[in-house]
Design a protein around this motif. Structure first.
Motif, PDB file in Angstrom:
ATOM      1  N   MET A   1       0.840  -1.194   0.000  1.00  0.00           N
ATOM      2  CA  MET A   1       0.000   0.000   0.000  1.00  0.00           C
ATOM      3  C   MET A   1       0.874   1.243   0.000  1.00  0.00           C
ATOM      4  SD  MET A   1      -2.896   1.492   0.028  1.00  0.00           S
ATOM      5  CE  MET A   1      -3.921   0.032   0.229  1.00  0.00           C
ATOM      6  N   LYS A   2       0.583   2.159  -0.863  1.00  0.00           N
ATOM      7  CA  LYS A   2       1.333   3.418  -0.909  1.00  0.00           C
ATOM      8  C   LYS A   2       0.971   4.262   0.304  1.00  0.00           C
ATOM      9  CE  LYS A   2       1.303   3.478  -5.956  1.00  0.00           C
ATOM     10  NZ  LYS A   2       0.788   4.143  -7.148  1.00  0.00           N
ATOM     11  N   LYS A   3       1.986   4.829   0.899  1.00  0.00           N
ATOM     12  CA  LYS A   3       1.759   5.652   2.079  1.00  0.00           C
ATOM     13  C   LYS A   3       2.102   7.084   1.760  1.00  0.00           C
ATOM     14  CE  LYS A   3       2.997   1.647   4.890  1.00  0.00           C
ATOM     15  NZ  LYS A   3       3.608   0.857   3.813  1.00  0.00           N
ATOM     16  N   THR A   4       2.059   7.952   2.778  1.00  0.00           N
ATOM     17  CA  THR A   4       2.220   9.379   2.517  1.00  0.00           C
ATOM     18  C   THR A   4       3.202  10.008   3.484  1.00  0.00           C
ATOM     19  OG1 THR A   4       0.332   9.763   3.906  1.00  0.00           O
ATOM     20  CG2 THR A   4      -0.085   9.665   1.574  1.00  0.00           C
ATOM     21  N   ILE A   5       4.404   9.495   3.498  1.00  0.00           N
ATOM     22  CA  ILE A   5       5.412  10.001   4.406  1.00  0.00           C
ATOM     23  C   ILE A   5       6.433  10.798   3.628  1.00  0.00           C
ATOM     24  CG2 ILE A   5       6.966   9.366   6.282  1.00  0.00           C
ATOM     25  CD1 ILE A   5       4.019   8.436   6.473  1.00  0.00           C
ATOM     26  N   LEU A   6       6.846  11.889   4.196  1.00  0.00           N
ATOM     27  CA  LEU A   6       7.792  12.767   3.520  1.00  0.00           C
ATOM     28  C   LEU A   6       9.215  12.317   3.782  1.00  0.00           C
ATOM     29  CD1 LEU A   6       8.403  15.315   1.960  1.00  0.00           C
ATOM     30  CD2 LEU A   6       8.387  16.535   4.121  1.00  0.00           C
ATOM     31  N   PRO A 202      -2.187  14.647  -5.194  1.00  0.00           N
ATOM     32  CA  PRO A 202      -2.868  13.346  -5.259  1.00  0.00           C
ATOM     33  C   PRO A 202      -3.002  12.748  -3.862  1.00  0.00           C
ATOM     34  CG  PRO A 202      -0.573  13.089  -5.849  1.00  0.00           C
ATOM     35  CD  PRO A 202      -0.788  14.574  -5.656  1.00  0.00           C
ATOM     36  N   GLU A 203      -3.850  11.749  -3.738  1.00  0.00           N
ATOM     37  CA  GLU A 203      -4.030  11.104  -2.444  1.00  0.00           C
ATOM     38  C   GLU A 203      -2.810  10.269  -2.064  1.00  0.00           C
ATOM     39  OE1 GLU A 203      -7.704   8.936  -2.524  1.00  0.00           O
ATOM     40  OE2 GLU A 203      -8.852  10.690  -1.872  1.00  0.00           O
ATOM     41  N   LEU A 210       7.008  10.147  -1.586  1.00  0.00           N
ATOM     42  CA  LEU A 210       6.095   9.966  -0.473  1.00  0.00           C
ATOM     43  C   LEU A 210       5.952  11.240   0.351  1.00  0.00           C
ATOM     44  CD1 LEU A 210       7.267   6.458   0.719  1.00  0.00           C
ATOM     45  CD2 LEU A 210       5.164   6.994  -0.486  1.00  0.00           C
ATOM     46  N   GLY A 211       4.752  11.506   0.827  1.00  0.00           N
ATOM     47  CA  GLY A 211       4.518  12.600   1.748  1.00  0.00           C
ATOM     48  C   GLY A 211       3.967  13.859   1.122  1.00  0.00           C
ATOM     49  N   ARG A 212       4.228  14.048  -0.157  1.00  0.00           N
ATOM     50  CA  ARG A 212       3.764  15.275  -0.804  1.00  0.00           C
ATOM     51  C   ARG A 212       2.377  14.995  -1.378  1.00  0.00           C
ATOM     52  NH1 ARG A 212       8.935  14.397  -2.593  1.00  0.00           N
ATOM     53  NH2 ARG A 212       8.420  14.249  -4.811  1.00  0.00           N
ATOM     54  N   ALA A 213       1.411  14.825  -0.469  1.00  0.00           N
ATOM     55  CA  ALA A 213       0.106  14.317  -0.875  1.00  0.00           C
ATOM     56  C   ALA A 213      -1.027  15.066  -0.181  1.00  0.00           C
ATOM     57  CB  ALA A 213       0.023  12.819  -0.596  1.00  0.00           C
ATOM     58  N   LYS A 214      -2.227  14.745  -0.632  1.00  0.00           N
ATOM     59  CA  LYS A 214      -3.442  15.443  -0.224  1.00  0.00           C
ATOM     60  C   LYS A 214      -3.677  15.399   1.285  1.00  0.00           C
ATOM     61  CE  LYS A 214      -6.696  14.839  -3.224  1.00  0.00           C
ATOM     62  NZ  LYS A 214      -6.757  16.144  -3.914  1.00  0.00           N
ATOM     63  N   GLY A 215      -3.400  14.248   1.901  1.00  0.00           N
ATOM     64  CA  GLY A 215      -3.674  14.108   3.325  1.00  0.00           C
ATOM     65  C   GLY A 215      -2.921  15.115   4.175  1.00  0.00           C
ATOM     66  N   ALA A 216      -1.666  15.379   3.813  1.00  0.00           N
ATOM     67  CA  ALA A 216      -0.880  16.354   4.565  1.00  0.00           C
ATOM     68  C   ALA A 216      -1.482  17.746   4.439  1.00  0.00           C
ATOM     69  CB  ALA A 216       0.565  16.352   4.075  1.00  0.00           C
ATOM     70  N   LYS A 272     -10.269   4.303   2.482  1.00  0.00           N
ATOM     71  CA  LYS A 272      -9.548   3.925   1.269  1.00  0.00           C
ATOM     72  C   LYS A 272      -8.233   3.214   1.584  1.00  0.00           C
ATOM     73  CE  LYS A 272     -11.420   7.938  -1.206  1.00  0.00           C
ATOM     74  NZ  LYS A 272     -11.109   9.163  -1.973  1.00  0.00           N
ATOM     75  N   GLY A 273      -7.991   2.975   2.861  1.00  0.00           N
ATOM     76  CA  GLY A 273      -6.785   2.264   3.254  1.00  0.00           C
ATOM     77  C   GLY A 273      -5.535   3.110   3.290  1.00  0.00           C
ATOM     78  N   ILE A 274      -5.697   4.424   3.268  1.00  0.00           N
ATOM     79  CA  ILE A 274      -4.515   5.304   3.232  1.00  0.00           C
ATOM     80  C   ILE A 274      -4.010   5.600   4.638  1.00  0.00           C
ATOM     81  CG2 ILE A 274      -3.648   7.561   2.511  1.00  0.00           C
ATOM     82  CD1 ILE A 274      -5.726   7.481   0.246  1.00  0.00           C
TER      83      ILE A 274
END
Length: 564
Positions: A1-6, A202-203, A210-216, A272-274
C-alpha cells in the motif's frame, strides 16, 4: 500500500546555492554561477530547488523550536522538566521562570528572518516557474505549485502562531516597504494555500515522492482552522490592543466548521486504506512510514541524524549525556488506569503500586522506577540513575522528578554517541486529526460525532469510552487526550496558547516529581517533591511575540505589535 510520508535527504551543493538566487536579466548566460534560466529552464533543477525547501520541517522537529533542543517546547509546560540550571541545556527553565527575558530586542522565539528567507525561496520558485513556463502542462505545474504553496503555508503557520499579524507575501519581494496584515487575513492566506494544495495534490504518491500528498494538506488545513477558531473564541482582545491582532469572535463557528470539514477529508481516506490508527500505540514511533503518519521527516544514517537518544536516555545508557529533560509528576499522573479509572495517589491501592495496571500509553511514554529498559530495571531511588533534587547540581544528567522519557527513544540503539539517532519525526498523524475533529465537532453542535472520534483514540489505548455528556466535558476530555496521546510531540505549549489558558495553567505554578523512598520491606513509597523550587510564570503579553526590532528598523512601513 502506498503511504504518505515525507522523505528528506541531503541534496546537491547546487541546490544550496540556489537558495540565494535572485532574479536577473542577462544578455549572456554566465558559466560561473546559477542564473534564472539555469534553474527555471530545466525541470529537474527546478524540482531540486523545491525539494530543498522541505528541510524547513526539520526546523521544528521533535519540539525543538524555539530553543533549539528537542522537547524544549514541552519543557515550557507542565509535561517536561529540563534538569540543568545553566544557559543552553537549562534555557527552557530560564524562560519558564522569567518570561520577561522575551523582548523586542531579543525575542527568544526568533523565526522571523529565517521564515521570510524560506518564503522568499518558495515565492521565487512559484514566480520563476510561472515566468519561464518550466512545466510543460498545467497539471504538472499545479502539482508542483501545490507542493510549494503547502510549504509556504507551513512557514506562515509558524509565523502567525508566534506573532498573529505578519507580512503576507505571494511574490519574491526585494524591498523593505511592507505592512503587517490582520491576523484574520493571515489565517485565511494560509488556508487558501492549503486548499490549493489539497485540490491539486494526489491522495498517494510513488515511493520516491512519499509525503507530498493530499492528506498532509488537509491535515495542516484542519490544524490551521482550529487555531484560527480558537483565537476567535478565546482571545477576545483581552491580551493585546493592536488593531491587527485577533480574529473576530463572530467567525469562530465558521472556522470550527472549516476545521471539521478538513479533518473529515482526512478521515475519509481511512476508508480507502490510506490512513489508520495503528493497533499498538508504541509502534507509531518506531515503525517508519506507517499508515498513522500523515506528515513526517525521515532521518537516514549517517548523513542526516538527530540526538534524541543521546540527550534524553537514562544516564546508564550514555554516562556523559542523557536526561536533559524528564517527565513531570503532572504528566505521569494524567495517565489513567487500564480500566479507565482516574489515577489517584489518594487511593491506597493505587498508591501502593502506582506503576501497575496503568493504560498502555503510560508504558510507551515514561520510564519509571522499576521499569524494564535495555535489559535492566530502572532504579530512580539510588545509584547512577537515582533521583537528585533540582538545583543541587548544575548539570545532573539524571532525573529530578523520578522519571525518564521513554517515547521516541530507540531501545535497540546501544551506542547513541556513535550511531546518533534516526527515528522519524512525526509532524501530523491520524490520532491528532481525530482529536482536531472531536474538538471542532463539539464546537459546532455535533457532540456525538466529536465524542465518537475521541473515543476512537481511547479505544486504541484500550480504554473505555469517555464519560463526557456535554460540550464542556468533551472539551475537558479533548485536552486530557491531547496531553497523554500527544505528549512529547510539541503540542501542549501551543494548545495552551491558542486556548488562552497558558496564563492560567502556567502562571504561578511549579512542576513536581515522585521521589522513591525504600519502605524497608523491599518496596517503595513515593514522596511528592518540588522539581522547580520557584514559581513559573507566563506573561499574557507573550501570547503575541514581539517582532524583532532590527526588522522594524529595516522596514519603515513595519510597525511593532502594540504592547511591545
Amino acid at each position: 500500500m502506498k503511504k504518505t510520508i515525507l522523505f528528506i535527504t541531503c541534496l546537491s551543493a547546487m541546490v544550496s546555492a540556489l537558495l540565494g538566487l535572485q532574479s536577473c536579466n542577462l544578455d549572456v548566460t554566465p558559466t560561473d554561477r546559477y542564473t534564472d534560466i539555469t534553474v527555471w529552464g530545466d525541470v529537474e533543477n527546478a524540482k531540486l530547488y523545491l525539494y530543498d525547501q522541505y528541510a524547513v520541517l526539520n526546523t521544528f522537529s521533535f519540539g525543538r523550536f524555539p530553543i533549539g533542543y528537542s522537547n524544549s517546547t514541552d519543557a515550557l509546560t507542565d509535561l517536561i522538566k529540563f534538569t540543568s540550571t545553566l544557559s543552553g541545556n537549562g534555557t527552557a527553565n530560564m524562560i519558564a521562570f522569567n518570561p520577561s527575558s522575551i523582548t523586542a530586542t531579543s525575542p527568544t522565539f526568533a523565526y522571523w528572518a529565517d521564515g521570510y528567507k524560506n518564503i522568499f525561496a518558495i515565492n521565487n520558485f512559484l514566480d520563476g516557474t510561472q515566468k519561464y513556463n518550466t512545466f510543460a502542462d498545467s497539471t504538472t505545474k499545479n502539482l508542483y505549485h501545490a507542493e510549494a504553496r503547502f510549504l509556504r503555508a507551513y512557514v506562515y503557520l509558524w509565523l502567525v502562531k508566534l506573532h498573529g499579524s505578519v507580512i503576507l507575501l505571494d511574490k519574491p519581494v526585494f524591498d523593505n516597504n511592507n505592512v503587517r496584515s490582520s491576523e484574520d487575513d493571515c489565517w485565511n492566506f494560509i488556508a487558501n494555500d492549503l486548499a490549493f494544495a489539497a485540490r491539486y495534490l494526489p491522495e498517494t504518491r510513488p515511493t520516491a515522492e512519499l509525503g507530498r500528498a493530499k492528506g498532509a494538506a488537509y491535515g495542516l488545513l484542519a490544524r490551521t482552522w482550529l487555531y484560527a477558531a480558537s483565537i476567535a473564541e478565546y482571545d477576545k482582545k483581552q491580551f493585546n490592543s493592536d488593531l491587527l491582532t485577533g480574529v473576530p469572535e463572530g467567525k469562530k463557528s465558521a472556522y470550527y466548521k472549516n476545521a471539521a470539514n478538513a479533518a473529515e477529508a482526512v478521515m475519509a481516506m481511512e476508508g480507502k486504506g490510506i490512513f489508520q490508527l495503528l493497533p499498538k500505540y508504541s509502534d507509531v514511533f518506531y515503525t517508519k512510514n506507517n499508515k498513522e503518519i500523515i506528515l513526517g521527516f525521515n532521518f537516514v544514517r549517517p548523513s542526516l541524524t538527530h540526538t534524541i537518544d543521546r540527550d534524553f536516555s537514562p544516564p546508564s545508557d550514555i554516562p556523559t549525556y542523557g536526561a536533559m529533560g524528564v517527565p513531570t509528576a503532572e504528566l505521569a499522573d494524567a495517565f489513567e488506569m487500564a480500566d479507565g479509572r482516574k489515577f489517584s495517589w489518594n487511593d491506597p491501592t493505587m498508591a501502593a503500586n502506582p506503576y501497575s495496571g496503568r493504560e498502555s500509553r503510560f508504558y510507551a511514554t515514561i520510564l519509571y522506577n522499576g521499569a524494564s529498559w535495555k535489559g535492566r530495571q530502572i532504579n530512580t531511588a539510588t545509584g547512577f540513575e537515582g533521583y537528585v533534587d533540582y538545583g543541587t547540581q548544575t548539570e545532573p544528567k539524571k532525573t529530578v522528578t523520578g522519571y525518564y522519557i521513554r517515547k521516541y527513544l530507540d531501545s535497540t540503539n546501544t551506542d547513541a554517541l556513535r550511531n546518533a539517532s534516526d527515528q522519524q519525526y512525526i509532524d501530523i498523524r491520524y490520532a491528532e486529526i481525530l482529536l482536531i475533529y472531536a474538538e471542532a465537532a463539539a464546537k459546532t453542535g455535533q457532540f456525538g460525532k466529536g465524542k465518537s472520534a475521541l473515543d476512537k483514540v481511547r479505544k486504541r489505548a484500550g480504554l473505555p469510552e469517555s464519560k463526557a455528556k456535554n460540550e464542556e466535558e468533551l472539551m475537558a476530555a479533548v485536552e486530557h487526550e491531547r496531553i497523554v496521546e500527544l505528549a512529547f510531540e510539541g503540542h501542549r505549549y501551543w494548545d495552551l496558547r491558542r486556548w488562552r489558558k497558558a496564563h492560567i495553567v502556567l502562571d504561578n505554578m511549579r512542576v513536581h516529581g515522585h521521589k522513591p523512598v525504600a519502605d524497608g520491606k523491599g518496596g517503595f513509597t513515593y514522596q511528592l517533591v518540588d522539581s522547580d523550587k520557584q514559581n513559573r510564570y507566563f506573561a499574557s503579553n507573550t501570547y503575541y511575540i514581539p517582532l524583532p526590532v532590527a526588522e522594524i528598523v529595516n522596514n519603515p512601513k513595519l510597525t511593532q505589535i502594540q504592547g511591545w
